[in-house]
Motif scaffolding. Structure first.
Motif, PDB file in Angstrom:
ATOM      1  N   MET A   1      24.262 -20.922  40.061  1.00 48.25           N
ATOM      2  CA  MET A   1      25.192 -21.399  39.047  1.00 48.25           C
ATOM      3  C   MET A   1      26.239 -22.264  39.732  1.00 48.25           C
ATOM      4  N   ASN A   2      26.784 -23.245  39.015  1.00 49.36           N
ATOM      5  CA  ASN A   2      27.892 -24.020  39.559  1.00 49.36           C
ATOM      6  C   ASN A   2      29.102 -23.107  39.685  1.00 49.36           C
ATOM      7  N   TYR A   3      29.611 -23.002  40.905  1.00 50.60           N
ATOM      8  CA  TYR A   3      30.684 -22.068  41.201  1.00 50.60           C
ATOM      9  C   TYR A   3      31.502 -22.673  42.328  1.00 50.60           C
ATOM     10  N   ASP A   4      32.790 -22.819  42.137  1.00 53.68           N
ATOM     11  CA  ASP A   4      33.667 -23.478  43.112  1.00 53.68           C
ATOM     12  C   ASP A   4      33.221 -24.911  43.386  1.00 53.68           C
ATOM     13  N   GLY A   5      32.724 -25.587  42.357  1.00 51.33           N
ATOM     14  CA  GLY A   5      32.350 -26.983  42.501  1.00 51.33           C
ATOM     15  C   GLY A   5      31.000 -27.249  43.130  1.00 51.33           C
ATOM     16  N   GLU A   6      30.258 -26.231  43.455  1.00 47.00           N
ATOM     17  CA  GLU A   6      28.931 -26.428  44.048  1.00 47.00           C
ATOM     18  C   GLU A   6      27.966 -25.389  43.494  1.00 47.00           C
ATOM     19  N   LYS A   7      26.674 -25.680  43.605  1.00 42.29           N
ATOM     20  CA  LYS A   7      25.644 -24.751  43.123  1.00 42.29           C
ATOM     21  C   LYS A   7      25.489 -23.634  44.145  1.00 42.29           C
ATOM     22  N   ARG A   8      25.769 -22.406  43.702  1.00 38.55           N
ATOM     23  CA  ARG A   8      25.730 -21.264  44.619  1.00 38.55           C
ATOM     24  C   ARG A   8      24.889 -20.139  44.037  1.00 38.55           C
ATOM     25  N   VAL A   9      24.369 -19.303  44.918  1.00 35.04           N
ATOM     26  CA  VAL A   9      23.596 -18.132  44.508  1.00 35.04           C
ATOM     27  C   VAL A   9      24.580 -17.088  43.980  1.00 35.04           C
ATOM     28  N   VAL A  10      24.367 -16.640  42.745  1.00 33.75           N
ATOM     29  CA  VAL A  10      25.254 -15.636  42.153  1.00 33.75           C
ATOM     30  C   VAL A  10      24.534 -14.318  41.880  1.00 33.75           C
ATOM     31  N   THR A  11      23.205 -14.353  41.754  1.00 28.48           N
ATOM     32  CA  THR A  11      22.437 -13.127  41.534  1.00 28.48           C
ATOM     33  C   THR A  11      21.144 -13.164  42.337  1.00 28.48           C
ATOM     34  N   ILE A  12      20.672 -11.972  42.705  1.00 28.27           N
ATOM     35  CA  ILE A  12      19.360 -11.821  43.332  1.00 28.27           C
ATOM     36  C   ILE A  12      18.636 -10.709  42.584  1.00 28.27           C
ATOM     37  N   GLY A  13      17.387 -10.954  42.236  1.00 27.31           N
ATOM     38  CA  GLY A  13      16.605  -9.968  41.508  1.00 27.31           C
ATOM     39  C   GLY A  13      15.425  -9.493  42.326  1.00 27.31           C
ATOM     40  N   ALA A  14      15.325  -8.181  42.465  1.00 27.02           N
ATOM     41  CA  ALA A  14      14.206  -7.576  43.183  1.00 27.02           C
ATOM     42  C   ALA A  14      14.063  -6.133  42.724  1.00 27.02           C
ATOM     43  N   PHE A  15      12.859  -5.607  42.782  1.00 24.76           N
ATOM     44  CA  PHE A  15      12.578  -4.220  42.398  1.00 24.76           C
ATOM     45  C   PHE A  15      13.093  -3.896  40.994  1.00 24.76           C
ATOM     46  N   ASN A  16      12.943  -4.842  40.075  1.00 23.59           N
ATOM     47  CA  ASN A  16      13.332  -4.685  38.676  1.00 23.59           C
ATOM     48  C   ASN A  16      14.828  -4.429  38.506  1.00 23.59           C
ATOM     49  N   HIS A  17      15.631  -4.935  39.431  1.00 24.55           N
ATOM     50  CA  HIS A  17      17.078  -4.790  39.374  1.00 24.55           C
ATOM     51  C   HIS A  17      17.716  -6.115  39.775  1.00 24.55           C
ATOM     52  N   VAL A  18      18.858  -6.421  39.167  1.00 23.12           N
ATOM     53  CA  VAL A  18      19.573  -7.653  39.488  1.00 23.12           C
ATOM     54  C   VAL A  18      20.883  -7.287  40.168  1.00 23.12           C
ATOM     55  N   PHE A  19      21.125  -7.915  41.297  1.00 22.49           N
ATOM     56  CA  PHE A  19      22.342  -7.680  42.058  1.00 22.49           C
ATOM     57  C   PHE A  19      23.253  -8.893  41.927  1.00 22.49           C
ATOM     58  N   CYS A  20      24.497  -8.660  41.542  1.00 24.00           N
ATOM     59  CA  CYS A  20      25.486  -9.727  41.393  1.00 24.00           C
ATOM     60  C   CYS A  20      26.180  -9.932  42.745  1.00 24.00           C
ATOM     61  N   LEU A  21      26.209 -11.166  43.234  1.00 22.06           N
ATOM     62  CA  LEU A  21      26.737 -11.445  44.567  1.00 22.06           C
ATOM     63  C   LEU A  21      28.156 -11.998  44.576  1.00 22.06           C
ATOM     64  N   VAL A  22      28.700 -12.300  43.410  1.00 22.95           N
ATOM     65  CA  VAL A  22      30.055 -12.839  43.348  1.00 22.95           C
ATOM     66  C   VAL A  22      30.922 -11.914  42.516  1.00 22.95           C
ATOM     67  N   LYS A  23      32.219 -12.055  42.687  1.00 23.30           N
ATOM     68  CA  LYS A  23      33.146 -11.251  41.899  1.00 23.30           C
ATOM     69  C   LYS A  23      33.210 -11.810  40.482  1.00 23.30           C
ATOM     70  N   ALA A  24      33.074 -10.935  39.519  1.00 21.31           N
ATOM     71  CA  ALA A  24      33.086 -11.364  38.120  1.00 21.31           C
ATOM     72  C   ALA A  24      34.434 -11.965  37.745  1.00 21.31           C
ATOM     73  N   TYR A  25      35.514 -11.506  38.382  1.00 19.04           N
ATOM     74  CA  TYR A  25      36.831 -12.070  38.108  1.00 19.04           C
ATOM     75  C   TYR A  25      36.854 -13.564  38.441  1.00 19.04           C
ATOM     76  N   ASP A  26      36.220 -13.933  39.538  1.00 22.29           N
ATOM     77  CA  ASP A  26      36.177 -15.339  39.925  1.00 22.29           C
ATOM     78  C   ASP A  26      35.358 -16.156  38.934  1.00 22.29           C
ATOM     79  N   LEU A  27      34.241 -15.612  38.482  1.00 21.01           N
ATOM     80  CA  LEU A  27      33.431 -16.313  37.483  1.00 21.01           C
ATOM     81  C   LEU A  27      34.186 -16.458  36.174  1.00 21.01           C
ATOM     82  N   LEU A  28      34.933 -15.429  35.805  1.00 21.33           N
ATOM     83  CA  LEU A  28      35.737 -15.482  34.581  1.00 21.33           C
ATOM     84  C   LEU A  28      36.770 -16.597  34.691  1.00 21.33           C
TER      85      LEU A  28
END
Length: 122
Positions: free
Chosen positions: A89-116
């Motif tokens: 997703m575009n984040y801080d002006g550049e395209k960055r990895v925000v989630t990784i999905g594996a083993f039927n689970h999604v891990f969020c890699l950024v703070k939701a406050y920053d995305l908000l």
């Protein structure tokens, strides 16, 4: 030699499990939406309210969740790497990895406050 064969078999089984449990794109959208809405709810003041305000807040919360869901769905691009997938997703002006999905689970890699804050800025 036996250890090598056992290692290869274990890695093959692990790869097979990862292949069949790679989450769908919608799970990435749902996870990111939940994180952002939860952080928005945390930022609200815990002031005393009456029943009318509670109903209004419930309606506003539902509408805001739908808006965030639509925003995330339009902005998040999920790239599939067969054994796992990555949400960017575009984040801080550049395209960055925000989630990784594996083993039927999604891990969020950024703070939701920053995305908000990023959503509010747009």
């Amino acid at each position: 030699m036996r250890k090598l064969i056992k290692s290869i078999v274990v890695l093959g089984i692990l790869a097979g499990i990862m292949l069949f449990t790679c989450p769908e794109e919608e799970k990435h959208v749902d996870k990111l939406t939940q994180e952002i809405v939860a952080s928005a709810n945390d930022q609200k003041d815990e002031a005393e309210s009456n029943i009318i305000e509670d109903i209004g807040n419930a309606i506003a919360g539902t509408l805001s969740e739908k808006v965030v869901h639509l925003y995330v769905k339009s902005q998040l691009k999920v790239e599939d790497y067969t054994l796992l997938n990555v949400g960017k997703m575009n984040y801080d002006g550049e395209k960055r990895v925000v989630t990784i999905g594996a083993f039927n689970h999604v891990f969020c890699l950024v703070k939701a406050y920053d995305l908000l804050d990023e959503i509010k800025a747009q």
